[in-house]
Motif scaffolding. Structure first.
Motif, PDB file in Angstrom:
ATOM      1  N   ARG A  81      58.506  30.135  36.719  1.00  0.00           N
ATOM      2  CA  ARG A  81      58.194  29.813  38.105  1.00  0.00           C
ATOM      3  C   ARG A  81      56.780  29.278  38.279  1.00  0.00           C
ATOM      4  O   ARG A  81      55.948  29.392  37.384  1.00  0.00           O
ATOM      5  N   LYS A  82      56.535  28.711  39.428  1.00  0.00           N
ATOM      6  CA  LYS A  82      55.186  28.266  39.797  1.00  0.00           C
ATOM      7  C   LYS A  82      54.318  29.505  40.018  1.00  0.00           C
ATOM      8  O   LYS A  82      54.848  30.580  40.319  1.00  0.00           O
ATOM      9  N   PRO A  83      52.999  29.373  39.888  1.00  0.00           N
ATOM     10  CA  PRO A  83      52.107  30.539  40.027  1.00  0.00           C
ATOM     11  C   PRO A  83      52.273  31.265  41.363  1.00  0.00           C
ATOM     12  O   PRO A  83      52.532  30.645  42.395  1.00  0.00           O
ATOM     13  N   GLY A  84      52.135  32.598  41.292  1.00  0.00           N
ATOM     14  CA  GLY A  84      52.156  33.414  42.508  1.00  0.00           C
ATOM     15  C   GLY A  84      53.533  33.870  42.951  1.00  0.00           C
ATOM     16  O   GLY A  84      53.672  34.554  43.965  1.00  0.00           O
ATOM     17  N   LYS A  85      54.577  33.508  42.218  1.00  0.00           N
ATOM     18  CA  LYS A  85      55.947  33.848  42.649  1.00  0.00           C
ATOM     19  C   LYS A  85      56.506  35.069  41.917  1.00  0.00           C
ATOM     20  O   LYS A  85      57.313  35.802  42.480  1.00  0.00           O
TER      21      LYS A  85
END
Ligand code: AMP
Length: 176
Positions: A81-85
């Motif tokens: 996933r993309k960062p922060g997820k």
């Protein structure tokens, strides 16, 4: 049914999301029950004898077919996933895009040395996203890695981003 049928069902959207991009809209392909089944069958046949234990899907369109393939193979599904997820401890890989930097993450306990992995994404353009994903999976010490795309934009020469030892395949090929 042939790959040409599947190819014809992909909708091309010129200049989306920015000027000059020929966006391959796969929603028109996925909304057909016949084409969805066909894609699932082809992918299953391709990987059924590889001993795959985990299918890794790249956010977000790698999530369309990833879990389906995992179920068919009797494997697990792991998201990149993309960062922060992702809520737990993660491993991250940064990569350079046309404009600026981006990163992908995976849960630190999602894979181990017993895993044989296929990483799946919807489309190969420059290859930057997949190379970053590959490096993440590689860091986790898995046994073997296969790289799989639904679509390849051949003219962008993303294949050249991969080294000889990487096993790369795509189903539908477009020139642009
Ligand atoms: P790249 O890292 O350059 O190979 O870009 C691959 C990612 O960007 C994929 O996850 C695609 O979903 C998206 N992408 C890039 N170019 C296109 C395009 N022409 N049409 C649809 N998606 C694209």
């Amino acid at each position: 049914m042939s790959i040409e049928n599947l190819k014809a069902a992909v909708r091309n959207i010129p200049n989306f999301p920015i000027e000059g991009v020929q966006f391959k809209d796969i929603t028109t392909l996925f909304q057909s029950p016949e084409y969805l089944k066909e894609m699932s069958d082809i992918l299953y046949e391709k990987y059924k004898d590889k001993g795959i234990t985990k299918v890794v899907g790249i956010e977000s369109r790698g999530f369309f077919l990833g879990p389906t393939l995992a179920i068919r193979l009797g494997a697990g599904f792991v998201p990149i996933r993309k960062p922060g997820k992702l809520p737990y401890g993660v491993i991250e890989e940064k990569y350079t895009k046309e404009y600026g930097e981006d990163a992908v993450q995976i849960h630190e306990d999602a894979l181990n040395e017993n895993d044989v992995v296929v990483i799946h994404d919807d489309l190969l353009a420059t290859g930057g996203t997949m190379i970053a994903a590959y490096k993440l999976v590689k860091k986790m010490g898995v046994k073997n890695i296969y790289i799989d795309f639904l679509i390849e934009l051949e003219d962008l020469k993303g294949r050249e981003a991969f080294t000889e030892d990487m096993i790369v395949d795509s189903l539908i090929k477009f020139h642009i």
